[in-house]
Design a protein around this motif. Structure first.
Motif, PDB file in Angstrom:
ATOM      1  N   TYR A  40      45.385  39.675  48.396  1.00 40.73           N
ATOM      2  CA  TYR A  40      44.082  40.325  48.249  1.00 40.73           C
ATOM      3  C   TYR A  40      43.253  40.319  49.532  1.00 40.73           C
ATOM      4  O   TYR A  40      42.191  40.929  49.581  1.00 40.73           O
ATOM      5  N   ILE A  41      43.698  39.633  50.570  1.00 44.54           N
ATOM      6  CA  ILE A  41      42.939  39.603  51.819  1.00 44.54           C
ATOM      7  C   ILE A  41      43.036  40.963  52.496  1.00 44.54           C
ATOM      8  O   ILE A  41      44.122  41.520  52.660  1.00 44.54           O
ATOM      9  N   LYS A 197      42.580  44.279  46.736  1.00 47.18           N
ATOM     10  CA  LYS A 197      42.085  43.662  47.959  1.00 47.18           C
ATOM     11  C   LYS A 197      40.568  43.574  47.924  1.00 47.18           C
ATOM     12  O   LYS A 197      39.892  44.290  47.168  1.00 47.18           O
ATOM     13  N   ARG A 198      40.019  42.704  48.745  1.00 43.63           N
ATOM     14  CA  ARG A 198      38.573  42.497  48.734  1.00 43.63           C
ATOM     15  C   ARG A 198      37.781  43.755  49.082  1.00 43.63           C
ATOM     16  O   ARG A 198      36.620  43.896  48.693  1.00 43.63           O
ATOM     17  N   ASP A 199      38.401  44.673  49.826  1.00 45.08           N
ATOM     18  CA  ASP A 199      37.703  45.910  50.179  1.00 45.08           C
ATOM     19  C   ASP A 199      37.884  46.992  49.119  1.00 45.08           C
ATOM     20  O   ASP A 199      37.473  48.137  49.305  1.00 45.08           O
ATOM     21  N   GLY A 200      38.513  46.629  48.000  1.00 45.06           N
ATOM     22  CA  GLY A 200      38.721  47.577  46.913  1.00 45.06           C
ATOM     23  C   GLY A 200      40.054  48.294  46.942  1.00 45.06           C
ATOM     24  O   GLY A 200      40.384  49.021  45.998  1.00 45.06           O
ATOM     25  N   SER A 259      37.070  33.579  45.377  1.00 46.76           N
ATOM     26  CA  SER A 259      37.967  34.144  46.388  1.00 46.76           C
ATOM     27  C   SER A 259      38.147  35.646  46.241  1.00 46.76           C
ATOM     28  O   SER A 259      38.339  36.349  47.230  1.00 46.76           O
ATOM     29  N   VAL A 260      38.096  36.150  45.010  1.00 49.97           N
ATOM     30  CA  VAL A 260      38.415  37.555  44.766  1.00 49.97           C
ATOM     31  C   VAL A 260      37.199  38.394  44.370  1.00 49.97           C
ATOM     32  O   VAL A 260      37.341  39.578  44.085  1.00 49.97           O
ATOM     33  N   LEU A 261      36.010  37.800  44.358  1.00 47.46           N
ATOM     34  CA  LEU A 261      34.788  38.547  44.056  1.00 47.46           C
ATOM     35  C   LEU A 261      34.027  38.747  45.364  1.00 47.46           C
ATOM     36  O   LEU A 261      33.345  37.849  45.846  1.00 47.46           O
ATOM     37  N   HIS A 310      34.950  38.788  36.283  1.00 48.88           N
ATOM     38  CA  HIS A 310      33.924  39.558  36.990  1.00 48.88           C
ATOM     39  C   HIS A 310      34.540  40.409  38.102  1.00 48.88           C
ATOM     40  O   HIS A 310      34.167  41.570  38.294  1.00 48.88           O
ATOM     41  N   ALA A 311      35.467  39.810  38.869  1.00 48.68           N
ATOM     42  CA  ALA A 311      36.039  40.516  40.028  1.00 48.68           C
ATOM     43  C   ALA A 311      36.835  41.733  39.579  1.00 48.68           C
ATOM     44  O   ALA A 311      36.729  42.811  40.172  1.00 48.68           O
TER      45      ALA A 311
END
Length: 340
Positions: A40-41, A197-200, A259-261, A310-311
């Motif tokens: 997810y990074i 990923k964190r940027d969607g 970590s994922v939100l 939530h994430a």
């Protein structure tokens, strides 16, 4: 659930109610030597702005706030040359110490250095078969390096947990990985949740398995971060660990609820962690949320067993308070709700 597990669950839930950061993860670096297909990074090039000195300060701050469980991760945490120094300082504060690593960089020095610190080392482990493992890790030779690292840790008496994400590429390998772990002397945990990923970027979701496929491997309902509620399904407690009892400090200094939100509450290079934790509007909002605040999920009969996140709701559904699509799919597979 064991008596010890039940006690910890109650402790964590009470920390959530009181807004106490009982668990904190410090991402020491975003750099990584692998490119795992489900990761997810979103940016492995983020600068490491947390110096050794600032990390040491953070450890003291967290101890003062009552943090009990400290995680060290990345990226790949072992790319930090000061990892053993930081881990030693963490144990000096009495934290229960967890290290998240791919284990490819574990050598005799690392294994011997970790042993007296008594951490739990969580190692990503994708398959008992080399070809599948390397395909998921994205780098040839990874399986052999991970196996060597795991065996070195175990040989030095380090507590190792193999964490297996359940993917379309390895779902049939669960029994093999569990058998490998048992023979090696490690614990094995399976993880069905795969995140964007964190940027969607949804690319990792292509490897997500359907609930009907993975449920036989993991058992029954998903209960979310806090596990089963021994007091029954209640509406008077926070919905998630994120920002209520748990936070992540990134290598950039940004503080996230989990970590994922990917919502930033503040930055520890500009303010003490305690100020971010106590004063950030984002954390106040997360702590105030209760089941009745969810316009759709609040009245859903499958809520207690779907493992709503939530994430997932934000990144996949576009609304922090909305349904979590994979949670809905799990609830339907379990017969807790009917499909729309």
């Amino acid at each position: 659930m064991s008596a010890g597990g039940s006690h910890r669950t109650r402790l964590y839930r009470e920390a959530s109610r009181r807004g106490m950061p009982i668990e904190v993860m410090i991402e020491l670096t975003q750099r990584c030597n692998l490119r795992c297909r489900h990761c997810y990074i979103d940016d492995f090039g983020t600068a490491n702005l947390l110096t050794t000195g600032r990390v040491r300060e953070l450890l003291a701050e967290l101890a003062g706030l009552g943090t009990l469980v400290l995680g060290l991760s990345g990226g790949e945490a072992l790319l930090r040359p000061d990892l053993l120094e930081i881990a030693g300082a963490a144990r000096g504060h009495g934290f229960e110490l967890h290290l998240l690593t791919n284990a490819t960089l574990v050598d005799e020095r690392i294994a011997a250095g970790l042993a007296p610190l008594h951490p739990r080392v969580h190692v990503s482990f994708y398959s008992h078969e080399e070809t599948t493992f390397d395909a998921i890790a994205g780098t040839p030779g990874t399986f052999r390096r991970v196996v060597r690292g795991v065996r070195l840790l175990i040989r030095h008496g380090v507590d190792v947990v193999l964490k297996m994400p359940l993917l379309t590429l390895n779902l049939g390998h669960v029994a093999g990985v569990r058998a490998w772990a048992a023979a090696a002397g490690a614990e094995c945990r399976t993880a069905p949740s795969i995140f964007a990923k964190r940027d969607g970027d949804p690319a990792p979701l292509a490897l997500r398995t359907a609930p009907s496929a993975f449920l036989p491997a993991v058992g029954g309902p998903e209960t979310g971060c806090d596990g089963e509620d021994p007091d029954g399904d209640r509406d008077d407690r926070p919905l998630c660990a994120a920002g209520t009892r748990y936070a992540v400090i990134r290598a950039s200094g940004d503080v996230l609820p989990c970590s994922v939100l990917p919502l930033v509450a503040g930055n520890v290079l500009a303010r003490p962690f305690a100020e971010v934790w106590r004063e950030a509007p984002l954390f106040a909002r997360l702590r105030a949320l209760r089941r009745p605040d969810l316009p759709v999920c609040g009245t859903c009969p499958g809520f207690a067993g779907c493992g709503r996140c939530h994430a997932e709701a934000l990144l996949e559904g576009g609304d922090l308070l909305g349904p979590s699509p994979p949670a809905c799919a799990r609830a339907e597979a379990l017969g807790l709700r009917s499909g729309s």
